[in-house]
Design a protein around this motif. Structure first.
Motif, mmCIF file in Angstrom:
data_model
loop_
_atom_site.group_PDB
_atom_site.id
_atom_site.type_symbol
_atom_site.label_atom_id
_atom_site.label_comp_id
_atom_site.label_asym_id
_atom_site.label_seq_id
_atom_site.Cartn_x
_atom_site.Cartn_y
_atom_site.Cartn_z
ATOM 1 N N TYR A 215 0.817 -1.206 0.000
ATOM 2 C CA TYR A 215 0.000 0.000 0.000
ATOM 3 C C TYR A 215 0.854 1.261 0.000
ATOM 4 N N ASN A 217 -1.209 4.605 0.231
ATOM 5 C CA ASN A 217 -2.430 5.398 0.191
ATOM 6 C C ASN A 217 -2.221 6.657 1.023
ATOM 7 N N TRP A 319 -8.727 6.610 3.670
ATOM 8 C CA TRP A 319 -7.839 5.814 4.519
ATOM 9 C C TRP A 319 -6.416 5.955 4.015
ATOM 10 N N SER A 320 -5.519 6.386 4.882
ATOM 11 C CA SER A 320 -4.114 6.522 4.531
ATOM 12 C C SER A 320 -3.318 5.393 5.165
ATOM 13 N N HIS A 321 -2.507 4.737 4.364
ATOM 14 C CA HIS A 321 -1.656 3.667 4.885
ATOM 15 C C HIS A 321 -0.514 3.428 3.908
ATOM 16 N N ASP A 334 4.641 -8.641 8.739
ATOM 17 C CA ASP A 334 4.819 -7.252 8.352
ATOM 18 C C ASP A 334 6.321 -7.103 8.120
#
Length: 449
Positions: A215, A217, A319-321, A334
């Motif tokens: 991602y 975003n 949504w920010s990621h 992760d």
């Protein structure tokens, strides 16, 4: 073309048993025996072992990389700068000198401007060149620096189209023959939390990797209004992020970091991609001024059939990621520092997660290697990770399934004749009668020449 495998860690190759001074003085001369048809200047450090460097592109990352280099333990000196715009070049010298004092030794006649100014800066006696210009300009600048026998740090992405990637790959091969350092600004490859976590994944901590999500975003990106008297080329160069031939779009310019991590985790690059995306929010706002999409979604497929799903977005209020996640047969991860499942683990090294500045660490690694008389070469994975992003962009622009090999062979060239551009040239895209720039339309756009 068969897909190359990404580097699994930083590769250090001994230059020779000679001293670092001898290495810096002789590396390009020795390279001349491998490429005898190329004119190689006598590149050397000063008698006090100073590493002299030039900066091409004086914006945020160019000035930032210069600042990082001057914060290393090396005896370094910035000796030349170049930028498309004289004011930016002059400002960078003034600002860096106010922080680093005599580590900035750039006389007035070594401050260059214009789209061909990179040649003048690289021609100045130096050991290392920092290339931090818009991606569309990098292939020819990298090629010129390699031909001159300079060690190189180049920001990502390294190109904006398939033609540029192929040009960079050719220059990478030449740089290896000359034993030149090539560092690429994919700084996660230098962050210990990523290095240790991904090594554990490669050692089987989550079993076989079967899928990933990556991602970038965020809320948006800067926009620079047209200034009075600017030529169209000057406007686009100054506002480069918003033109595909210069930036490669958001998936190349920002999301490349996450795509690079996904390919590093997998240990290979995808063979094909399908995607979707659009320009909706920009169309309602600054759409007439920008070519780039505000959202992309890609499904990358690897040779073994496994998938990597990608989201890239500029959306205010959404949504920010920014990050990556991997699923395996024995657990999940992760890659920035966590493993879940039967081999659960959390990064807890000397620096806790998030405290290592990757931009600074990549320059520590580069300068320390040069001080030891060693080189490593990140050019190949820098080019292939760039092309992974280009593959995704072209899949989103076209709405079709795009094969890696076919796009690399036949992909369209976004800026033909770019080597001859000046600030007064007509750029490869211009606004229509309605004042808007052309936007790729999925289902109609062709990614091939």
């Amino acid at each position: 073309m068969e897909n190359a495998q990404p580097s699994q860690s930083k590769l250090i190759l001994p230059a020779s048993s000679a001293s670092r001074r001898t290495f810096l003085k002789g590396s390009s001369v020795l390279a001349g025996t491998a490429l005898s048809t190329v004119a190689i200047p006598h590149v050397h450090a000063a008698s006090d072992d100073t590493i002299r460097f030039a900066v091409i592109g004086c914006g945020g990352r160019g000035s930032g990389a210069a600042d990082n280099i001057m914060k290393t333990k090396g005896n370094v000196k910035m000796v030349a700068v170049a930028d498309a715009f004289e004011s930016k070049a002059q400002y960078a010298v003034k600002r860096l000198a106010s922080t680093h004092g005599d580590k900035v030794d750039v006389p007035e006649d070594q401050v260059f401007s214009g789209l061909d100014a990179y040649k003048q800066a690289i021609d100045v006696e130096c050991d290392l060149v920092v290339i931090a210009t818009p991606p569309g300009f990098k292939p020819q600048q990298f090629e010129y620096a390699v031909n001159k026998g300079r060690h190189i740090f180049m920001e990502k992405p390294v190109a904006s189209d398939a033609t540029g990637v192929k040009r960079v790959l050719k220059s990478v091969e030449d740089s290896k023959k000359k034993n030149l350092m090539v560092g690429i600004g994919l700084q996660r490859r230098h962050e210990p939390q990523y290095i240790e976590t991904i090594q554990r994944i490669h050692d089987g901590a989550i079993g076989d990797v079967i899928s990933q999500q990556v991602y970038w975003n965020g809320n948006g990106i800067w926009y620079r209004n047209r200034e009075p008297g600017q030529t169209e080329m000057a406007f686009q160069t100054n506002n480069w992020y918003h033109f595909n031939w210069l930036s490669g779009d958001q998936i190349c310019e920002q999301h490349i970091h996450n795509l690079d991590v996904g390919c590093w985790v997998k240990g290979s690059y995808p063979v094909e991609c399908n995607g979707m995306g659009g320009h909706e929010q920009r169309e309602a706002g600054d759409g007439s001024k920008s070519q780039i999409f505000d959202h992309t979604f890609c499904e990358y497929t690897f040779a073994d059939g496994t998938k990597m799903f990608s989201q890239g977005r500029h959306l205010k209020g959404g949504w920010s990621h920014v990050g990556e996640f991997a699923q395996g047969t024995k657990g999940t991860a992760d890659p920035s520092g966590r493993i879940f499942g039967e081999n659960a683990w959390k990064y807890g090294g000397e620096k806790s997660r998030g405290n290592v500045n990757g931009h600074q660490q990549e320059q520590h690694d580069l300068i320390e290697a040069l001080m030891r008389g060693e080189t490593y070469n990140e050019g190949e994975y820098g080019a292939h990770s760039t092309f992974c992003a280009i593959l995704g962009r072209e899949a989103c622009y076209s709405g079709k399934v795009i094969k890696w090999d076919e796009l690399l062979e036949k992909g369209r060239e976004l800026a033909p004749g770019i080597d001859d551009y000046t600030i007064d040239s007509v750029p490869p895209v211009v606004p229509g009668e309605d004042g808007k720039y052309p936007i790729p339309v999925p289902g109609q756009y062709s990614p091939f020449a």
